[in-house]
Write a protein that holds these residues in place. Structure first.
Motif, mmCIF file in Angstrom:
data_model
loop_
_atom_site.group_PDB
_atom_site.id
_atom_site.type_symbol
_atom_site.label_atom_id
_atom_site.label_comp_id
_atom_site.label_asym_id
_atom_site.label_seq_id
_atom_site.Cartn_x
_atom_site.Cartn_y
_atom_site.Cartn_z
ATOM 1 N N GLY A 1 -5.237 -26.153 -8.791
ATOM 2 C CA GLY A 1 -6.483 -25.971 -9.522
ATOM 3 C C GLY A 1 -7.486 -25.155 -8.732
ATOM 4 N N TRP A 2 -8.365 -24.463 -9.458
ATOM 5 C CA TRP A 2 -9.308 -23.570 -8.796
ATOM 6 C C TRP A 2 -10.216 -24.313 -7.829
ATOM 7 C CZ3 TRP A 2 -10.550 -19.328 -6.780
ATOM 8 C CH2 TRP A 2 -11.882 -19.000 -6.504
ATOM 9 N N THR A 3 -10.746 -25.485 -8.208
ATOM 10 C CA THR A 3 -11.662 -26.211 -7.334
ATOM 11 C C THR A 3 -10.978 -26.620 -6.038
ATOM 12 O OG1 THR A 3 -12.897 -27.043 -9.243
ATOM 13 C CG2 THR A 3 -13.178 -28.215 -7.159
ATOM 14 N N THR A 4 -9.768 -27.151 -6.153
ATOM 15 C CA THR A 4 -9.010 -27.537 -4.956
ATOM 16 C C THR A 4 -8.701 -26.326 -4.094
ATOM 17 O OG1 THR A 4 -8.005 -29.412 -6.104
ATOM 18 C CG2 THR A 4 -6.865 -28.597 -4.143
ATOM 19 N N TYR A 5 -8.261 -25.257 -4.726
ATOM 20 C CA TYR A 5 -7.899 -24.042 -3.994
ATOM 21 C C TYR A 5 -9.102 -23.481 -3.235
ATOM 22 C CZ TYR A 5 -5.856 -19.402 -3.209
ATOM 23 O OH TYR A 5 -5.376 -18.248 -2.637
ATOM 24 N N ARG A 6 -10.224 -23.363 -3.917
ATOM 25 C CA ARG A 6 -11.426 -22.808 -3.293
ATOM 26 C C ARG A 6 -11.894 -23.684 -2.135
ATOM 27 N NH1 ARG A 6 -16.379 -22.571 -7.198
ATOM 28 N NH2 ARG A 6 -16.143 -24.810 -6.886
ATOM 29 N N THR A 7 -11.847 -25.005 -2.341
ATOM 30 C CA THR A 7 -12.290 -25.925 -1.286
ATOM 31 C C THR A 7 -11.416 -25.810 -0.048
ATOM 32 O OG1 THR A 7 -13.155 -27.489 -2.925
ATOM 33 C CG2 THR A 7 -12.688 -28.348 -0.712
ATOM 34 N N LEU A 8 -10.096 -25.801 -0.234
ATOM 35 C CA LEU A 8 -9.185 -25.717 0.904
ATOM 36 C C LEU A 8 -9.329 -24.383 1.641
ATOM 37 C CD1 LEU A 8 -5.972 -27.377 -0.575
ATOM 38 C CD2 LEU A 8 -7.510 -28.319 1.162
ATOM 39 N N LEU A 9 -9.495 -23.295 0.879
ATOM 40 C CA LEU A 9 -9.670 -21.998 1.538
ATOM 41 C C LEU A 9 -10.993 -21.916 2.274
ATOM 42 C CD1 LEU A 9 -7.057 -21.084 0.184
ATOM 43 C CD2 LEU A 9 -8.189 -18.939 -0.370
ATOM 44 N N ASP A 10 -12.056 -22.489 1.695
ATOM 45 C CA ASP A 10 -13.348 -22.476 2.381
ATOM 46 C C ASP A 10 -13.259 -23.234 3.700
ATOM 47 O OD1 ASP A 10 -14.599 -20.982 0.461
ATOM 48 O OD2 ASP A 10 -15.557 -22.668 -0.548
ATOM 49 N N ILE A 11 -12.595 -24.381 3.676
ATOM 50 C CA ILE A 11 -12.445 -25.177 4.900
ATOM 51 C C ILE A 11 -11.625 -24.411 5.932
ATOM 52 C CG2 ILE A 11 -11.409 -27.273 5.854
ATOM 53 C CD1 ILE A 11 -12.098 -28.642 3.170
ATOM 54 N N ALA A 12 -10.543 -23.807 5.454
ATOM 55 C CA ALA A 12 -9.682 -23.053 6.369
ATOM 56 C C ALA A 12 -10.414 -21.875 6.984
ATOM 57 C CB ALA A 12 -8.428 -22.576 5.632
ATOM 58 N N MET A 13 -11.200 -21.180 6.175
ATOM 59 C CA MET A 13 -11.899 -19.991 6.665
ATOM 60 C C MET A 13 -12.967 -20.345 7.691
ATOM 61 S SD MET A 13 -10.290 -17.590 5.405
ATOM 62 C CE MET A 13 -11.362 -16.323 6.066
ATOM 63 N N ASN A 14 -13.480 -21.575 7.620
ATOM 64 C CA ASN A 14 -14.443 -22.010 8.622
ATOM 65 C C ASN A 14 -13.781 -22.289 9.969
ATOM 66 O OD1 ASN A 14 -16.717 -21.875 6.994
ATOM 67 N ND2 ASN A 14 -16.446 -23.943 6.206
ATOM 68 N N ARG A 15 -12.456 -22.427 9.958
ATOM 69 C CA ARG A 15 -11.732 -22.714 11.198
ATOM 70 C C ARG A 15 -11.076 -21.480 11.804
ATOM 71 N NH1 ARG A 15 -9.419 -27.012 8.101
ATOM 72 N NH2 ARG A 15 -7.558 -25.716 7.943
ATOM 73 N N MET A 16 -10.928 -20.451 11.038
ATOM 74 C CA MET A 16 -10.171 -19.295 11.517
ATOM 75 C C MET A 16 -10.945 -18.012 11.279
ATOM 76 S SD MET A 16 -7.330 -19.330 8.426
ATOM 77 C CE MET A 16 -6.538 -17.773 8.785
ATOM 78 N N GLU A 17 -10.707 -17.034 12.077
ATOM 79 C CA GLU A 17 -11.327 -15.737 11.870
ATOM 80 C C GLU A 17 -10.683 -15.073 10.676
ATOM 81 O OE1 GLU A 17 -12.182 -14.713 16.562
ATOM 82 O OE2 GLU A 17 -10.989 -13.367 15.303
ATOM 83 N N THR A 18 -11.451 -14.346 9.892
ATOM 84 C CA THR A 18 -10.904 -13.624 8.765
ATOM 85 C C THR A 18 -10.000 -12.509 9.278
ATOM 86 O OG1 THR A 18 -12.906 -14.055 7.500
ATOM 87 C CG2 THR A 18 -11.435 -12.313 6.701
ATOM 88 N N PRO A 19 -8.700 -12.530 8.949
ATOM 89 C CA PRO A 19 -7.801 -11.498 9.467
ATOM 90 C C PRO A 19 -8.035 -10.161 8.777
ATOM 91 C CG PRO A 19 -6.641 -12.909 7.928
ATOM 92 C CD PRO A 19 -8.016 -13.491 8.090
ATOM 93 N N PRO A 20 -7.699 -9.054 9.415
ATOM 94 C CA PRO A 20 -7.836 -7.746 8.768
ATOM 95 C C PRO A 20 -6.916 -7.655 7.568
ATOM 96 C CG PRO A 20 -6.566 -7.574 10.791
ATOM 97 C CD PRO A 20 -7.140 -8.962 10.770
#
Length: 332
Positions: free
Chosen positions: A306-325
């Motif tokens: 689902g979109w809400t779950t997907y967005r939440t998990l990606l937001d959390i992940a992006m706060n832990r990792m640098e955005t790759p090129p």
């Protein structure tokens, strides 16, 4: 079971399932130090590889048994796949799913016209419920993993990968009940007995990892993981027998690594993967040093999130990792 079972499934599925693409990313290749091919089964019918096994199983049933109707249980993807296969054959389907099945998966099942029966994934007796409903209504049971026809259908994923990239030396796949891993091992070792197949499990749902270490199936407490499709407490019997014989090893990955793999797949390959579908890539990124030299295949097994779950998990992940090129995907 042997490669012959997979080859029969290839013919059964011809013209029915999608030949999903193999994608590459220069950034991913550079990070792991070898060529990586990603099999995008999130673009399969029903959004996961599961339809391969479900349709192959229904084909093998024969017309008389199919007409009585079919029943199966799963965390969602096999249920949708069984509903799709039954829809294609114009026969009734009943699916048993957890009460907390993700809404996106439930909606897909309902759209295909299957009857839904729910149970509590932590306290319910799923298999007993399936067998009772099958007995009461005269339905044919199509398991999500513990079935040779389902395993053979799952094996067609690896068969396609090796048809397109025959010099692969290893494939990584997610492990829940173990059917995809078993089918992959049958297809790949039939292609080359030295071929290596690695299963990948969430660390908190490592029933197959523990079972293989002990040498027999064991049951763990019902796991809680973001990879809802891999939350099994015990490996299925038939896949486990194949995996004991042919699987190279199991890699376990923490929850954070799974969500980071989801983000990685989006940034580099523009693939939307559900947590269960991203687990194999998480295994690649976590355990590159355990893999053989040469081209590696990774199965993204599904994209039903689902979109809400997907967005939440990606937001959390992006706060832990640098955005790759960004690296544009290459379709072969």
């Amino acid at each position: 079971m042997t490669l012959t079972h997979v080859l029969h499934a290839v013919e059964s599925l011809r013209g029915v399932t999608v030949r999903t693409p193999m994608l590459t990313s220069t950034a991913l290749d550079q990070q792991v130090g070898r060529r990586v091919w990603v099999k995008a089964e999130n673009q399969q019918l029903t959004g996961s590889f599961k339809v391969r096994g479900a349709y192959n199983a229904l084909t093998a049933l024969g017309a008389k048994d199919r007409r009585r109707g079919v029943i199966g249980a799963s965390s969602g993807n096999h249920a949708a796949a069984l509903a799709m296969a039954a829809h294609l054959y114009e026969v009734p389907a009943t699916v048993v799913v957890p009460e907390d099945v993700p809404a996106v998966k439930r909606q897909a099942i309902e759209a295909l016209g299957a009857r839904i029966v729910t149970y509590n994934r932590y306290t319910g007796r799923r298999e007993a419920l399936v067998h009772e409903l099958a007995r009461r209504h005269g339905l044919a049971i199509v398991p999500s993993a513990n079935d040779e026809r389902v395993i053979a259908g799952a094996g067609t994923v690896a068969w396609e990968m090796l048809q397109e990239v025959p010099n692969l030396v290893a494939i990584l796949v997610p492990v829940g009940g173990g059917g995809l891993a078993a089918g992959t091992a049958l297809a790949a070792t039939g292609h080359d007995p030295q071929f290596q197949v690695f299963g990948v499990e969430p660390t908190v749902a490592d029933d197959t990892h523990r079972s293989l270490r002990i040498g027999r199936r064991i049951r763990i407490p019902p796991p809680v993981t973001i990879a809802d499709g891999l939350g099994h407490a015990e490996p299925a019997r038939i896949p486990f027998e194949v995996n004991q014989r042919l699987l190279t090893d199991i890699i376990t990955v923490p929850e954070d690594a799974i969500s980071e793999a989801m983000a990685y797949l989006w940034h580099h390959l523009r693939l939307v993967a559900e947590p269960s579908g991203a687990v194999a890539l998480a295994g690649l990124l976590q355990a590159t040093d355990r893999l053989p030299d040469g081209p590696i295949g990774v199965v993204v097994s599904g994209g039903n999130v689902g979109w809400t779950t997907y967005r939440t998990l990606l937001d959390i992940a992006m706060n832990r990792m640098e955005t790759p090129p960004h690296a544009a995907p290459v379709l072969r």
